[in-house]
Motif scaffolding. Structure first.
Motif, PDB file in Angstrom:
ATOM      1  N   ALA A 147     -36.802  17.822  13.728  1.00 30.09           N
ATOM      2  CA  ALA A 147     -36.598  17.625  12.293  1.00 30.09           C
ATOM      3  C   ALA A 147     -35.158  17.909  11.882  1.00 30.09           C
ATOM      4  N   VAL A 148     -34.589  18.987  12.427  1.00 33.12           N
ATOM      5  CA  VAL A 148     -33.201  19.330  12.092  1.00 33.12           C
ATOM      6  C   VAL A 148     -32.240  18.259  12.615  1.00 33.12           C
ATOM      7  N   THR A 149     -32.457  17.794  13.848  1.00 30.82           N
ATOM      8  CA  THR A 149     -31.565  16.799  14.439  1.00 30.82           C
ATOM      9  C   THR A 149     -31.642  15.474  13.705  1.00 30.82           C
ATOM     10  N   ALA A 150     -32.875  14.990  13.473  1.00 35.12           N
ATOM     11  CA  ALA A 150     -33.047  13.703  12.804  1.00 35.12           C
ATOM     12  C   ALA A 150     -32.605  13.771  11.347  1.00 35.12           C
ATOM     13  N   GLY A 151     -32.982  14.848  10.646  1.00 35.21           N
ATOM     14  CA  GLY A 151     -32.570  14.987   9.243  1.00 35.21           C
ATOM     15  C   GLY A 151     -31.065  15.105   9.085  1.00 35.21           C
ATOM     16  N   GLY A 152     -30.430  15.862   9.988  1.00 34.40           N
ATOM     17  CA  GLY A 152     -28.964  15.971   9.925  1.00 34.40           C
ATOM     18  C   GLY A 152     -28.275  14.669  10.230  1.00 34.40           C
ATOM     19  N   GLY A 153     -28.815  13.885  11.194  1.00 34.23           N
ATOM     20  CA  GLY A 153     -28.214  12.587  11.514  1.00 34.23           C
ATOM     21  C   GLY A 153     -28.347  11.584  10.390  1.00 34.23           C
ATOM     22  N   LEU A 154     -29.456  11.663   9.618  1.00 33.19           N
ATOM     23  CA  LEU A 154     -29.681  10.683   8.550  1.00 33.19           C
ATOM     24  C   LEU A 154     -29.025  11.103   7.231  1.00 33.19           C
ATOM     25  N   PHE A 155     -29.199  12.369   6.841  1.00 35.12           N
ATOM     26  CA  PHE A 155     -28.770  12.785   5.501  1.00 35.12           C
ATOM     27  C   PHE A 155     -27.888  14.033   5.498  1.00 35.12           C
ATOM     28  N   GLY A 156     -27.339  14.416   6.648  1.00 39.02           N
ATOM     29  CA  GLY A 156     -26.416  15.539   6.693  1.00 39.02           C
ATOM     30  C   GLY A 156     -27.113  16.881   6.519  1.00 39.02           C
ATOM     31  N   ILE A 157     -26.420  17.811   5.850  1.00 39.67           N
ATOM     32  CA  ILE A 157     -26.942  19.171   5.682  1.00 39.67           C
ATOM     33  C   ILE A 157     -28.222  19.167   4.856  1.00 39.67           C
ATOM     34  N   LEU A 158     -28.275  18.325   3.813  1.00 45.02           N
ATOM     35  CA  LEU A 158     -29.490  18.241   3.003  1.00 45.02           C
ATOM     36  C   LEU A 158     -30.671  17.771   3.835  1.00 45.02           C
ATOM     37  N   GLY A 159     -30.427  16.833   4.751  1.00 40.68           N
ATOM     38  CA  GLY A 159     -31.495  16.366   5.629  1.00 40.68           C
ATOM     39  C   GLY A 159     -31.981  17.448   6.576  1.00 40.68           C
ATOM     40  N   MET A 160     -31.064  18.320   7.049  1.00 37.76           N
ATOM     41  CA  MET A 160     -31.475  19.442   7.897  1.00 37.76           C
ATOM     42  C   MET A 160     -32.406  20.387   7.154  1.00 37.76           C
ATOM     43  N   ILE A 161     -32.114  20.637   5.877  1.00 41.91           N
ATOM     44  CA  ILE A 161     -32.922  21.581   5.103  1.00 41.91           C
ATOM     45  C   ILE A 161     -34.271  20.971   4.742  1.00 41.91           C
ATOM     46  N   ILE A 162     -34.279  19.715   4.270  1.00 36.57           N
ATOM     47  CA  ILE A 162     -35.522  19.086   3.818  1.00 36.57           C
ATOM     48  C   ILE A 162     -36.366  18.612   4.993  1.00 36.57           C
ATOM     49  N   GLY A 163     -35.714  18.318   6.127  1.00 38.34           N
ATOM     50  CA  GLY A 163     -36.446  17.737   7.247  1.00 38.34           C
ATOM     51  C   GLY A 163     -37.539  18.635   7.787  1.00 38.34           C
ATOM     52  N   VAL A 164     -37.322  19.959   7.798  1.00 41.10           N
ATOM     53  CA  VAL A 164     -38.310  20.883   8.380  1.00 41.10           C
ATOM     54  C   VAL A 164     -39.598  20.934   7.558  1.00 41.10           C
ATOM     55  N   PRO A 165     -39.567  21.216   6.233  1.00 42.37           N
ATOM     56  CA  PRO A 165     -40.844  21.232   5.494  1.00 42.37           C
ATOM     57  C   PRO A 165     -41.505  19.863   5.418  1.00 42.37           C
ATOM     58  N   LEU A 166     -40.698  18.782   5.365  1.00 38.34           N
ATOM     59  CA  LEU A 166     -41.292  17.445   5.327  1.00 38.34           C
ATOM     60  C   LEU A 166     -42.025  17.137   6.637  1.00 38.34           C
ATOM     61  N   THR A 167     -41.390  17.467   7.753  1.00 40.48           N
ATOM     62  CA  THR A 167     -42.046  17.267   9.049  1.00 40.48           C
ATOM     63  C   THR A 167     -43.267  18.162   9.192  1.00 40.48           C
ATOM     64  N   ALA A 168     -43.187  19.389   8.663  1.00 42.20           N
ATOM     65  CA  ALA A 168     -44.336  20.294   8.723  1.00 42.20           C
ATOM     66  C   ALA A 168     -45.517  19.759   7.924  1.00 42.20           C
ATOM     67  N   ALA A 169     -45.241  19.185   6.753  1.00 42.34           N
ATOM     68  CA  ALA A 169     -46.325  18.609   5.947  1.00 42.34           C
ATOM     69  C   ALA A 169     -46.978  17.429   6.662  1.00 42.34           C
ATOM     70  N   VAL A 170     -46.146  16.539   7.230  1.00 37.95           N
ATOM     71  CA  VAL A 170     -46.682  15.393   7.978  1.00 37.95           C
ATOM     72  C   VAL A 170     -47.471  15.876   9.189  1.00 37.95           C
ATOM     73  N   TYR A 171     -46.976  16.904   9.842  1.00 39.53           N
ATOM     74  CA  TYR A 171     -47.641  17.470  11.023  1.00 39.53           C
ATOM     75  C   TYR A 171     -49.028  18.017  10.659  1.00 39.53           C
ATOM     76  N   LYS A 172     -49.111  18.775   9.553  1.00 37.79           N
ATOM     77  CA  LYS A 172     -50.397  19.319   9.122  1.00 37.79           C
ATOM     78  C   LYS A 172     -51.378  18.213   8.758  1.00 37.79           C
ATOM     79  N   LEU A 173     -50.916  17.222   7.978  1.00 40.58           N
ATOM     80  CA  LEU A 173     -51.800  16.138   7.555  1.00 40.58           C
ATOM     81  C   LEU A 173     -52.283  15.323   8.751  1.00 40.58           C
ATOM     82  N   PHE A 174     -51.390  15.073   9.700  1.00 40.09           N
ATOM     83  CA  PHE A 174     -51.771  14.287  10.874  1.00 40.09           C
ATOM     84  C   PHE A 174     -52.843  15.002  11.694  1.00 40.09           C
ATOM     85  N   PHE A 175     -52.651  16.309  11.925  1.00 43.53           N
ATOM     86  CA  PHE A 175     -53.619  17.020  12.756  1.00 43.53           C
ATOM     87  C   PHE A 175     -54.921  17.302  12.007  1.00 43.53           C
ATOM     88  N   GLU A 176     -54.868  17.393  10.671  1.00 46.41           N
ATOM     89  CA  GLU A 176     -56.112  17.453   9.906  1.00 46.41           C
ATOM     90  C   GLU A 176     -56.906  16.159  10.068  1.00 46.41           C
TER      91      GLU A 176
END
Length: 404
Positions: free
Chosen positions: A335-364
């Motif tokens: 999440a940090v690598t992909a978010g930073g590559g797409l949207f810089g520092i903001l992508g690094m910060i937002i990428g982790v909770p966004l990926t966590a939400a998708v991860y929870k929904l997918f496994f549910e």
């Protein structure tokens, strides 16, 4: 054809027409999208500001005379808590700037003074070491480090041509004006959203009940709650973690009498918002600045910070953040690598909770599918066992019949 099939074919035909028109008028569509994004930017920024401030405001609202039913308390609760949220945020930003800016200016002045003699000493060491290679020695001796020549070359590069100066100044002023305007409009929009929060939520529930099916509303509501809980837990936990890490760094540097304690602590704390790599960025910059003062103290600072991060990561972070984000380490890195590559520092910060939400929904969803498959298999096995039990009983009855 049935009405449902006709509707599906009409939707497919409409999508095909939209794709064809978009491809034929790609430049016009791109210009329209840029215009739309520019127009919606203040509202998007305001929504983000409102979401962050809603967390702070909600904390104050729970503690603003919670047991009182007086009309004045009910009417004043939202405006007072909103004003307190903005005042505290402004005070924190002002305090950080008051602490960090003088220290950064001092650090740059130290770098300006210390780098040339350090470079000369390093150059002398390289020349003395490479006596067996005279050609390399000559090339090293020819290198001349002078701030005045570097600054003059940089200024001449930046000021080549009157047109370049004017265009750069105009671009800078227009970008600055646009950014300030967007921030001001975003703050106004955020204040309106926070004041009318209850009415907006009620209206959205009414619209969803009227225009959407009950199952769809339930599914979207679950997705919203999972995403909201994940982002809220991440923001609160990461803020507390950054505050604790910065405080421990400041206390440790004061105890060890290391220079630039306030600046290094603020830098480490602010960069700690970026998962995985943030604290290392702050540590590297701070260590380099301390290195100009004293190399031994820079090494002591790095050792101290590694020890603090071990304590904070193994004891403090699980208590503060816990498993609320619930994302494995490998996915945090992705999440940090992909978010930073797409949207810089903001992508690094937002990428982790966004990926966590998708991860929870997918496994549910995966667990629900697995339970459905298990139920189907159990039902199939039950029917098969019933058929097997019924066959012997029929054969046994035929065998027990008397022969004619």
């Amino acid at each position: 054809m049935e009405k449902k099939e006709i509707k599906q074919y009409l939707i497919i035909a409409l999508l095909a027409v939209i794709v064809c028109v978009t491809v034929q008028n790609f430049g016009l569509v791109t210009a329209f999208l840029n215009l739309a994004v520019g127009a919606l930017k203040p509202m998007v920024l305001g929504t983000v500001i409102a979401y962050i401030f809603n967390i702070i405001m909600g904390t104050f609202e729970k503690r603003y005379f919670p047991k009182s039913d007086k009309k004045f308390v009910r009417v004043s609760r939202r405006p007072v808590c909103l004003a307190l949220s903005f005042l505290i945020t402004i005070a924190i930003l002002a305090l950080l700037l008051y602490i960090v800016l003088p220290e950064i200016a001092n650090a740059f002045s130290v770098l300006y003074k210390k780098i040339p003699p350090e470079f000369a000493r390093l150059q002398k060491f390289a020349v003395d070491t490479l006596r067996e290679f005279p050609e390399i020695q000559e090339k090293i001796k020819s290198i001349n480090f002078n701030w005045e020549s570097i600054l003059s070359k940089a200024s001449s590069f930046l000021t080549t041509g009157v047109v370049g100066i004017v265009s750069s100044a105009v671009d800078f002023i227009s970008a600055l004006t646009s950014s300030v305007t967007n921030i001001c409009l975003g703050v106004v929009f955020a204040i309106y959203v926070l004041i009318r929060k209850d009415k907006l939520i009620a209206d959205s529930k009414r619209i969803s009940k009227v225009y959407m099916k009950k199952e769809k509303v339930k599914k979207l509501s679950h997705i919203y709650h999972v995403t909201n809980d994940t982002f809220r837990s991440f923001i609160i936990g990461q803020s507390m973690d950054a505050l604790i890490l910065g405080s421990l760094c400041f206390i440790g540097m004061k105890i060890l009498h290391l220079p630039y304690a306030a600046m290094s602590a603020a830098l480490v704390g602010v960069t700690a918002f970026i998962p995985i790599v943030g604290a290392f960025i702050g540590a590297g910059v701070s260590a380099f600045i301390i290195l100009t003062e004293n190399p031994v103290q820079a090494l002591v600072f790095l050792i101290m910070l590694v020890a603090i991060q071990q304590i904070e990561g193994n004891i403090v972070y699980p208590k503060v953040v816990g498993s609320s984000v619930g994302l494995p380490g490998i996915w945090v890195l992705v999440a940090v690598t992909a978010g930073g590559g797409l949207f810089g520092i903001l992508g690094m910060i937002i990428g982790v909770p966004l990926t966590a939400a998708v991860y929870k929904l997918f496994f549910e969803n995966l667990e629900n599918k697995e339970r459905e498959i298990e139920k189907m298999n159990a039902e199939r096995n039950r029917k098969r066992n019933n058929r097997r039990r019924s066959k012997p009983s029929g054969n046994r009855n035929q065998q027990n019949q008397p022969k004619k």
